[in-house]
Design an enzyme around this catalytic site. Structure first.
Site, PDB file in Angstrom:
ATOM      1  N   ILE A  76      39.928  46.259  42.203  1.00 45.45           N
ATOM      2  CA  ILE A  76      40.102  47.392  41.296  1.00 45.45           C
ATOM      3  C   ILE A  76      41.587  47.717  41.312  1.00 45.45           C
ATOM      4  CG2 ILE A  76      39.514  49.799  40.826  1.00 45.45           C
ATOM      5  CD1 ILE A  76      36.777  49.249  42.059  1.00 45.45           C
ATOM      6  N   LYS A 113      34.731  49.868  46.998  1.00 48.20           N
ATOM      7  CA  LYS A 113      36.158  49.791  46.718  1.00 48.20           C
ATOM      8  C   LYS A 113      36.867  50.181  48.004  1.00 48.20           C
ATOM      9  CE  LYS A 113      39.939  51.813  44.035  1.00 48.20           C
ATOM     10  NZ  LYS A 113      40.324  52.794  42.987  1.00 48.20           N
ATOM     11  N   TYR A 120      33.448  54.308  46.855  1.00 45.26           N
ATOM     12  CA  TYR A 120      34.915  54.306  46.872  1.00 45.26           C
ATOM     13  C   TYR A 120      35.373  54.880  48.202  1.00 45.26           C
ATOM     14  CZ  TYR A 120      39.666  55.489  45.137  1.00 45.26           C
ATOM     15  OH  TYR A 120      41.017  55.620  44.958  1.00 45.26           O
TER      16      TYR A 120
END
Length: 294
Positions: free
Chosen positions: A202, A162, A134
């Protein structure tokens, strides 16, 4: 095929008016989103207010989502925590509970050395589940640059990123310089990200507009530019809220407007101003009016 393709909703955590976790509402939200066609669920991320949850609550939220999904869609569990050992604890709990993957920030409390970031992800890879790294340099001290991502992608289970930097050029650079899949992490680049080659998104606002979000992302992937832009421009005012620090309050208000009320946010997040909420209401009505016409 990508490990985590399509629209994966970063779930809010429902609370009662007394700030207790509402596990029944959590189950209802998961079932509703799956019925609306989302491709995956991600509990206890930033939007899920993980930092306000007690350990017992956090564990039960994860278990509740995995039980509700019941194998119909993958559940990827957020592992954010102050130390690598705590991150690994949550990763192992997710694995034991039946999660399909992990979403993992780099070290969050300070600006780590590159070697510390690499070791952190090495230990996560060793848990044995696919990991979505992330990258959120807006809110955390580390920027997972394409060069750094290339280094951590050498570990077997680091499979995706992400990407939340807000720079669409990163999608191209990551796909060019690494072997990672890219999942867009900020809603107001979802359409551009799909066009650029991101395999997943996401998402935040699709907590309440899941069908619109899935349709939009598929249009981007399929090159339906003209139709996609019309939908995107109606949704974009809402998507901008996902890129702001007050995203949790904003998206929870949208859910209230959309008859999927998930309660308040826990302090330190407080209710926002009447003016802010009125703007959300105008933007939400615009999006719903367009959606109704389609």
């Amino acid at each position: 095929m990508a490990n985590f393709e399509g629209v994966h909703v970063a779930l809010v955590t429902p609370f009662t008016t007394n700030y207790e976790v509402d596990y029944e509402r959590m189950t209802e939200l998961c079932n509703w989103l799956i019925d609306k066609g989302v491709d995956g669920l991600i509990p206890v991320g930033s939007l899920g207010e993980y930092t306000t949850l007690e350990d017992e609550e956090r564990a039960q939220v994860v278990e509740t989502v995995i039980e509700a999904a019941n194998g119909r869609v993958p559940v990827v569990v957020g592992t954010g925590a102050p130390s690598t050992s705590k991150v690994i604890k949550w990763a192992e709990h997710a694995k034991a509970s039946g999660a399909a993957g992990l979403m993992a920030l780099p070290p969050i409390n300070y600006n780590p050395l590159e070697e510390e970031v690499i070791q952190h992800f090495k230990e996560l890879s060793n848990v044995g589940l696919p990991v979505i790294a992330y990258n959120n340099p807006r809110d955390y001290p580390t920027d997972l640059t394409p060069d750094l991502l290339r280094k951590i992608s050498a570990f077997e289970n680091i499979v995706s990123v992400k990407e939340f930097s807000g720079d669409i050029r990163r999608v191209h650079d990551i796909l060019d310089q690494t072997n990672l899949e890219v999942m867009i992490g900020v809603d107001d680049l979802a359409f551009e990200g799909a066009i650029a080659g991101a395999s997943g998104w996401i998402s935040g606002v699709p907590n309440i507009l899941p069908q619109e979000g899935k349709k939009l992302f598929e249009m981007g992937q399929n090159g339906a530019i003209e139709d996609g832009l019309r939908l995107y421009r109606e949704l974009l005012p809402l998507f901008h809220y996902d890129a702001e620090p007050q995203l949790v309050q904003s998206i929870k208000h949208m859910m209230e407007l959309g008859d999927m009320d998930c309660g308040p946010t826990r302090p330190p997040r407080l209710p926002l101003s009447k003016k802010h909420y009125e703007k959300i209401e105008r933007d939400f009505q615009r999006a719903k009016n367009y959606s109704i016409l389609q």
